[in-house]
Design an enzyme around this catalytic site. Structure first.
Site, PDB file in Angstrom:
ATOM      1  N   HIS A 183       2.958  -7.823  -9.804  1.00  0.00           N
ATOM      2  CA  HIS A 183       2.112  -6.870  -9.083  1.00  0.00           C
ATOM      3  C   HIS A 183       2.262  -7.137  -7.586  1.00  0.00           C
ATOM      4  O   HIS A 183       2.387  -8.290  -7.170  1.00  0.00           O
ATOM      5  CB  HIS A 183       0.647  -7.047  -9.518  1.00  0.00           C
ATOM      6  CG  HIS A 183      -0.227  -5.949  -9.021  1.00  0.00           C
ATOM      7  ND1 HIS A 183      -0.662  -5.900  -7.710  1.00  0.00           N
ATOM      8  CD2 HIS A 183      -0.732  -4.858  -9.629  1.00  0.00           C
ATOM      9  CE1 HIS A 183      -1.401  -4.811  -7.549  1.00  0.00           C
ATOM     10  NE2 HIS A 183      -1.461  -4.158  -8.691  1.00  0.00           N
ATOM     11  N   GLU A 202       4.607   1.100  -8.648  1.00  0.00           N
ATOM     12  CA  GLU A 202       3.449   1.039  -7.759  1.00  0.00           C
ATOM     13  C   GLU A 202       3.903   1.061  -6.303  1.00  0.00           C
ATOM     14  O   GLU A 202       4.301   0.035  -5.772  1.00  0.00           O
ATOM     15  CB  GLU A 202       2.571  -0.190  -8.064  1.00  0.00           C
ATOM     16  CG  GLU A 202       3.334  -1.484  -8.280  1.00  0.00           C
ATOM     17  CD  GLU A 202       2.491  -2.720  -8.013  1.00  0.00           C
ATOM     18  OE1 GLU A 202       1.295  -2.704  -8.330  1.00  0.00           O
ATOM     19  OE2 GLU A 202       3.037  -3.683  -7.464  1.00  0.00           O
TER      20      GLU A 202
HETATM   21  P1  13P Z   1      -5.766   1.171  -7.226  1.00  0.00           P
HETATM   22  O1  13P Z   1      -5.908   2.108  -8.412  1.00  0.00           O
HETATM   23  O2  13P Z   1      -7.039   0.531  -6.830  1.00  0.00           O
HETATM   24  O3  13P Z   1      -5.041   1.854  -6.110  1.00  0.00           O
HETATM   25  O4  13P Z   1      -4.825  -0.032  -7.712  1.00  0.00           O
HETATM   26  C1  13P Z   1      -3.648   0.321  -8.389  1.00  0.00           C
HETATM   27  C2  13P Z   1      -2.784  -0.788  -8.646  1.00  0.00           C
HETATM   28  O5  13P Z   1      -2.995  -1.924  -8.262  1.00  0.00           O
HETATM   29  C3  13P Z   1      -1.574  -0.452  -9.398  1.00  0.00           C
HETATM   30  O6  13P Z   1      -0.772  -1.512  -9.618  1.00  0.00           O
END
Ligand code: 13P
Length: 222
Positions: free
Chosen positions: A94, A144
């Site tokens: 992440h 992401e």
């Molecule tokens: P948010 O939905 O708070 O933007 O976080 C998303 C995330 O961390 C996806 O990896």
């Protein structure tokens, strides 16, 4: 893929009471057969949340791990120890953990050999180690874009479709069939459009997953 996967990443938003309360609320959530749900509490509360949800269809997964089986990984989380508390899947790489851990992907081969499942996050396609991925147990990818995380700014559907379709093409060239989730400010207002896309196999939700009403709306949008 007809089924959509929705992962709620609780990050560090909730304290102990909040995590337990949300887990108990989730006992009543209605899910269609087309949805698979996972939630990822803070490591400190992982075991208790798993106990609450273990008779449900909601899978409790880890937010990260730092080693496969190291006994000397001070402050870390190992796959072997997660396994011992019946957690068999983790989010890995992440963007919020990549800031601290430079090479989380070095553990992937061991996880694959052991059959410990993961949701592998990426921002750039060249961060995906296509050569070591496998079909024989579940590996999930999650796109992401860092600028969309926690900012309230979601990537446009065209952008999401373009990245996901490029990754799917590369996967198919290696005969891989892995689901790809989108993560970045998914909320009850934008989730339907994103989840309706054929290129999107689910969503990785941060902030909105920590509020029961918002998370249920996302789950029920399918
Ligand atoms: P948010 O939905 O708070 O933007 O976080 C998303 C995330 O961390 C996806 O990896």
């Amino acid at each position: 893929m007809n089924e959509k996967i929705i992962v709620g990443n609780w990050k560090n938003y909730l304290d102990y009471e909040g995590s337990i309360a949300l887990a108990n609320s989730l006992l009543d959530i209605n899910t269609s057969d087309k949805v698979r749900l996972m939630v990822s509490p803070n490591h400190l509360y992982l075991r208790e949340v798993n106990k609450i949800l273990n008779q449900t269809k909601i899978e409790v997964i880890s937010q990260n791990l730092t080693s496969f089986d190291s006994n000397s990984d001070t402050g870390g989380i190992s796959a072997v120890n997660l396994n011992k508390i019946n957690i068999n899947r983790t989010i890995i790489a992440h963007s919020e953990t990549r800031v601290r851990e430079k090479n989380p992907q070095s553990i992937l081969s061991k996880l694959i050999t052991m059959g410990f499942s993961f949701v592998l996050c990426f921002e750039k396609i060249d961060q995906i180690p296509f050569d070591i991925l496998r079909n024989n147990f579940e590996i999930i990818l999650a796109y992401e874009p860092v600028w969309a995380i926690g900012t309230g700014e979601t990537a446009s559907l065209d952008h999401i479709n373009e990245i996901h379709s490029n990754v799917k093409l590369k996967l198919s060239k290696s005969s891989l069939n892995l689901p790809i989730l989108y993560g970045g400010s998914v909320n009850p207002l934008n989730c339907k459009e994103i989840l309706d896309s054929n290129y999107v196999d689910g969503v990785l939700v941060g902030g909105a997953s920590t509020k029961f009403e918002q998370f249920s709306e996302i789950v029920n949008s399918i």
